[in-house]
Scaffold this motif. Structure first.
Motif, short mmCIF file in Angstrom:
data_model
loop_
_atom_site.label_atom_id
_atom_site.label_comp_id
_atom_site.label_asym_id
_atom_site.label_seq_id
_atom_site.Cartn_x
_atom_site.Cartn_y
_atom_site.Cartn_z
N GLY A 137 0.89 -0.97 0.12
CA GLY A 137 0.08 -0.13 -0.03
C GLY A 137 0.94 1.01 0.06
O GLY A 137 1.99 0.97 -0.07
N VAL A 138 0.18 2.34 0.15
CA VAL A 138 0.95 3.61 0.04
C VAL A 138 0.42 4.47 1.25
O VAL A 138 -0.71 4.61 1.44
CB VAL A 138 0.62 4.43 -1.26
CG1 VAL A 138 1.35 5.86 -1.16
CG2 VAL A 138 1.17 3.72 -2.38
N THR A 139 1.40 5.07 1.91
CA THR A 139 0.78 6.07 2.88
C THR A 139 1.91 7.13 2.94
O THR A 139 2.77 7.29 2.13
CB THR A 139 1.22 5.80 4.36
OG1 THR A 139 0.69 6.24 5.26
CG2 THR A 139 2.47 4.95 4.62
N GLY A 140 1.76 8.34 3.69
CA GLY A 140 2.59 9.58 3.65
C GLY A 140 3.72 9.42 3.37
O GLY A 140 4.64 8.66 4.41
N GLY A 141 4.51 9.90 2.53
CA GLY A 141 6.00 10.03 2.37
C GLY A 141 6.69 8.92 1.50
O GLY A 141 7.79 8.78 1.02
N ASP A 142 5.56 7.85 1.24
CA ASP A 142 6.11 6.92 0.24
C ASP A 142 6.16 7.40 -1.26
O ASP A 142 5.39 8.38 -1.42
CB ASP A 142 4.88 5.56 -0.03
CG ASP A 142 4.86 5.01 1.41
OD1 ASP A 142 5.92 5.14 2.24
OD2 ASP A 142 3.97 4.13 1.51
N TYR A 154 -3.40 4.21 2.43
CA TYR A 154 -3.69 4.35 3.97
C TYR A 154 -3.69 5.69 4.65
O TYR A 154 -2.95 6.52 4.03
CB TYR A 154 -2.66 3.27 4.64
CG TYR A 154 -2.71 1.87 4.36
CD1 TYR A 154 -4.06 1.06 4.42
CD2 TYR A 154 -1.79 1.10 3.67
CE1 TYR A 154 -4.32 -0.21 4.09
CE2 TYR A 154 -2.11 -0.20 3.15
CZ TYR A 154 -3.25 -0.87 3.47
OH TYR A 154 -3.45 -2.19 3.18
N GLN A 155 -4.02 5.70 5.86
CA GLN A 155 -3.94 6.80 6.96
C GLN A 155 -2.40 7.39 6.67
O GLN A 155 -1.58 6.55 6.92
CB GLN A 155 -4.35 6.51 8.05
CG GLN A 155 -4.21 7.77 8.99
CD GLN A 155 -4.93 7.40 10.27
OE1 GLN A 155 -5.46 6.38 10.68
NE2 GLN A 155 -4.53 8.22 11.51
N SER A 156 -2.30 8.77 6.43
CA SER A 156 -1.01 9.20 6.51
C SER A 156 -0.80 9.96 7.84
O SER A 156 -1.65 11.07 8.26
CB SER A 156 -0.95 10.18 5.29
OG SER A 156 -0.01 10.94 5.43
N SER A 157 0.20 9.81 8.52
CA SER A 157 0.64 10.46 9.86
C SER A 157 1.15 11.74 9.38
O SER A 157 1.26 12.78 10.43
CB SER A 157 1.57 9.66 10.47
OG SER A 157 2.75 9.20 9.88
N SER A 158 1.65 11.87 8.31
CA SER A 158 2.38 13.13 7.81
C SER A 158 2.68 13.22 6.44
O SER A 158 3.06 12.28 5.76
CB SER A 158 3.64 13.59 8.73
OG SER A 158 4.70 12.72 8.16
N GLY A 159 2.29 14.53 5.60
CA GLY A 159 2.75 14.40 4.21
C GLY A 159 1.77 13.54 3.48
O GLY A 159 0.66 13.06 4.02
#
Length: 272
Positions: A61-66, A91-96
């Motif tokens: 999957g992809v999240t923030g920063g990937d 997925y949910q991003s913690s930042s960016g």
């Protein structure tokens, strides 16, 4: 002793895959393959006249920063159908935000289909995606992207997310098609003027010398009880939109439409 005031550096996924093809003795042949990080490329054997390519994001999957990059170069007279192994989950991003950059170059008299499986947005996800295509006026290109705003069957609800999806197609040096999608408030899509409570939608673009002539053929295929559709054709482009209540009816409609319109079976990963 750990410094409790310092935020940990989160591990991020990065990957790139590039494929290059040429025509030899009437057959499409792989000439260049690069893969790195979490992205892999496979060329499974099939019995169709068109070669299949499958892109795999091993990160799941992809999240923030990937950061993911996909690219392919098709020489003159080549054919390729490129897809993804499964749905891409944002997925949910913690930042960016996560980024996906896609670049395709299609030579003269070549046929290229980019038909990835759906992108599923989870609550508080964030994604910036850019697709650039350069093609010859004699080539045929099909481009598709499907978006699912949470899976209804899993009880998922999107209260917030961000998506920027930019398409640019250059045909013989001139802009042939451009599309810009931006979602920053999924709740705003519930009105009758937008998605009207539907969660899944697809844009399918066919750019080819015969694109406008095939408009009626496309319209005759679009007979679905649970999927709304619309077709437009202009300037060598045939654009079809699909809207459905959830991912499953949309997927069934796409499988039927793509199989008939392409007159070829979809890659096997679409049926797994």
């Amino acid at each position: 002793m750990l410094d409790q005031t310092t935020s940990p550096n989160m591990q991020r996924a990065k990957g790139r895959a590039h494929l290059g093809f040429v025509a030899r003795a009437g057959k499409t042949t792989l000439m260049d393959l690069h893969q790195s990080g979490c992205v892999k490329a496979m060329l499974p054997r099939n019995h169709a006249p068109v070669m299949d390519g499958v892109l795999i994001n091993t990160a799941g999957g992809v999240t923030g920063g990937d950061q993911l990059q996909y690219s392919a170069t098709l020489g003159d007279d080549t054919t390729l159908c490129l897809t993804t192994q499964t749905a891409e989950r944002i997925y949910q991003s913690s930042s960016g935000h996560g980024t996906i950059k896609t670049d395709f170059s299609v030579g003269a008299n070549a046929t290229f289909d980019w038909i990835p499986q759906e992108t599923i947005l989870f609550n508080q996800s964030a994604l910036k995606r850019n697709m650039t295509v350069t093609m010859d006026a004699s080539s045929s290109v099909m481009l598709m992207e499907s978006i699912v705003l949470g899976r209804r069957a899993m009880g998922e609800t999107l209260n917030s997310c961000f998506l920027s999806d930019q398409w640019r197609v250059m045909r013989s040096g001139k802009m042939a098609y451009a599309d810009a999608l931006r979602i920053s408030d999924p709740n705003a899509l519930n009105t009758p003027a937008t998605l009207g409570g539907n969660r899944a939608f697809t844009t399918l673009v066919y750019i080819a010398p015969d694109a406008e002539a095939r408009r009626n053929q496309m319209q005759q295929m679009l007979n679905f009880d649970d999927v709304k559709t619309g077709v437009s054709a202009w300037n060598g482009c045939l654009v079809t939109r699909f809207i459905a209540r959830d991912a499953q009816p949309l997927r069934k409609a796409l499988i039927a439409t793509l199989t008939q319109f392409r007159n070829a079976p979809l890659p096997r990963v679409w049926h797994m």
